[in-house]
Design an enzyme around this catalytic site. Structure first.
Site, PDB file in Angstrom:
ATOM      1  N   ASN A   7       0.877  -1.177   0.000  1.00  0.00           N
ATOM      2  CA  ASN A   7       0.000   0.000   0.000  1.00  0.00           C
ATOM      3  C   ASN A   7       0.914   1.225   0.000  1.00  0.00           C
ATOM      4  OD1 ASN A   7      -1.777   2.065   0.449  1.00  0.00           O
ATOM      5  ND2 ASN A   7      -2.380   1.405   2.512  1.00  0.00           N
ATOM      6  N   TRP A   8       1.010   1.854  -1.159  1.00  0.00           N
ATOM      7  CA  TRP A   8       1.929   3.002  -1.278  1.00  0.00           C
ATOM      8  C   TRP A   8       1.373   4.269  -0.636  1.00  0.00           C
ATOM      9  CZ3 TRP A   8       3.821   3.032  -7.100  1.00  0.00           C
ATOM     10  CH2 TRP A   8       4.618   1.898  -7.320  1.00  0.00           C
ATOM     11  N   LYS A   9       0.090   4.253  -0.317  1.00  0.00           N
ATOM     12  CA  LYS A   9      -0.571   5.455   0.231  1.00  0.00           C
ATOM     13  C   LYS A   9      -0.361   6.634  -0.740  1.00  0.00           C
ATOM     14  CE  LYS A   9      -0.126   3.395   4.742  1.00  0.00           C
ATOM     15  NZ  LYS A   9       0.004   3.527   6.181  1.00  0.00           N
ATOM     16  N   HIS A  93      -9.430   1.503   5.112  1.00  0.00           N
ATOM     17  CA  HIS A  93      -8.115   1.667   5.756  1.00  0.00           C
ATOM     18  C   HIS A  93      -8.240   2.632   6.934  1.00  0.00           C
ATOM     19  CE1 HIS A  93      -3.967   2.810   6.420  1.00  0.00           C
ATOM     20  NE2 HIS A  93      -3.650   1.655   5.875  1.00  0.00           N
ATOM     21  N   GLU A  95      -6.569   5.071   7.785  1.00  0.00           N
ATOM     22  CA  GLU A  95      -6.417   6.490   7.423  1.00  0.00           C
ATOM     23  C   GLU A  95      -7.703   7.036   6.796  1.00  0.00           C
ATOM     24  OE1 GLU A  95      -2.747   5.730   5.379  1.00  0.00           O
ATOM     25  OE2 GLU A  95      -1.902   5.254   7.337  1.00  0.00           O
ATOM     26  N   GLU A 164      -5.038  -4.343  11.001  1.00  0.00           N
ATOM     27  CA  GLU A 164      -4.001  -3.334  11.114  1.00  0.00           C
ATOM     28  C   GLU A 164      -4.257  -2.503  12.370  1.00  0.00           C
ATOM     29  OE1 GLU A 164      -2.114  -2.493   7.026  1.00  0.00           O
ATOM     30  OE2 GLU A 164      -3.802  -1.144   7.209  1.00  0.00           O
ATOM     31  N   GLY A 170       2.770   2.884  10.728  1.00  0.00           N
ATOM     32  CA  GLY A 170       3.693   3.999  10.534  1.00  0.00           C
ATOM     33  C   GLY A 170       4.470   4.391  11.778  1.00  0.00           C
ATOM     34  N   SER A 209       3.794  -1.589  10.435  1.00  0.00           N
ATOM     35  CA  SER A 209       5.245  -1.619  10.659  1.00  0.00           C
ATOM     36  C   SER A 209       5.892  -2.953  10.281  1.00  0.00           C
ATOM     37  CB  SER A 209       5.576  -1.246  12.112  1.00  0.00           C
ATOM     38  OG  SER A 209       5.169   0.091  12.362  1.00  0.00           O
TER      39      SER A 209
END
Ligand code: 13P
Length: 246
Positions: A7-9, A93, A95, A164, A170, A209
């Site tokens: 997942n490159w975000k 997600h 975020e 997650e 992160g 992570s």
């Protein structure tokens, strides 16, 4: 088959995507027992789709909207993603939930739309630090899974779930593999409860992570059906190492 997903975000321009994929395809060794997925930002999907079309690497999106088309400024629909060769979409997600305020109800509509369009959703769930400290991890995860799959219980075998924990994303501090396994077992039992026929068909991934140095520790456990990798997937060599770590 286990799934290792990047997942490159909100990272990488088109040029950076080209450089990454060129390098990744040179480095990574395909293997029959694992599926590899890259989820770039929307703007890179076209170029990624062209570059990956003759490779075993799958393409996915990081989000979608549930309507097929219309006056929804700034949104991207599933037919658009399918045309670009996306076979997966990350839905819910943390975020999206916590920065952009996505509700369980919206996430449920997105999962439903993915199932209707035949794009496999990777539903993300996970507790915040305060939930874990209050002993609410299982309750929070259960509520997220039940609401996201409400009315979709018959199709549980057509989705994957990523556990997650928000406090591990992160931060450089992953969950211990043992903690991840206990939540994975809990989700597995919950899915069996929602639909006994679906048993074993939903992969449950761990994310938060994950790095080349700890990926093997997670993948040692058969309960962990794969990994969803953020920062450590941004470097093609590092992601290739994670793919090959077990
Ligand atoms: P990190 O690997 O950067 O912790 O991010 C995890 C994640 O959010 C993947 O979806």
């Amino acid at each position: 088959m286990r799934l290792i997903a990047a997942n490159w975000k909100m990272n990488k321009t088109v040029k950076e995507t080209e450089d990454y994929i060129n390098r990744f395809l040179q480095t990574f060794k395909p293997a029959d027992d694992r599926e590899v997925l890259i989820c770039p930002p929307f703007t890179s999907l076209y170029v990624a789709s062209r570059m990956l079309s003759n490779s075993p690497v799958k393409l996915g999106a990081q989000n979608c909207y549930y309507e097929k088309a219309g006056a929804f400024t700034g949104e991207v629909s599933l037919p658009m993603l399918k045309e670009l060769g996306c076979s997966y979409v990350i839905v819910g997600h943390s975020e999206r939930r916590h920065i952009f305020g996505e509700s369980d109800e919206l996430i449920n509509k997105k999962v439903s739309a993915c199932l209707e369009e035949g794009v496999r959703p990777i539903l993300c769930v996970g507790e915040k630090l305060e939930d874990r400290e209050a002993g609410m991890t299982f309750k929070v995860v259960e509520t997220q899974v039940r609401l996201a799959l409400s009315g979709l219980e018959d199709y549980v075998d057509q989705i994957d779930i990523a556990y997650e924990p928000v406090w591990a994303i992160g931060t450089g501090v992953p969950a211990t593999p043992e903690d991840a396994v206990s939540v994975h077992r809990f989700i597995r039992d919950l899915l069996k409860d929602l639909n006994p026929r679906s048993e074993g068909k939903t992969r449950i991934l761990y994310g938060g992570s994950v790095k080349p140095s700890n990926a093997r520790e997670f993948m040692k456990h058969p309960e962990i059906g794969g990994l969803l990798v953020g920062s450590a997937s941004l470097d093609p060599d590092s992601f290739a190492k994670i793919v090959e770590s077990f």
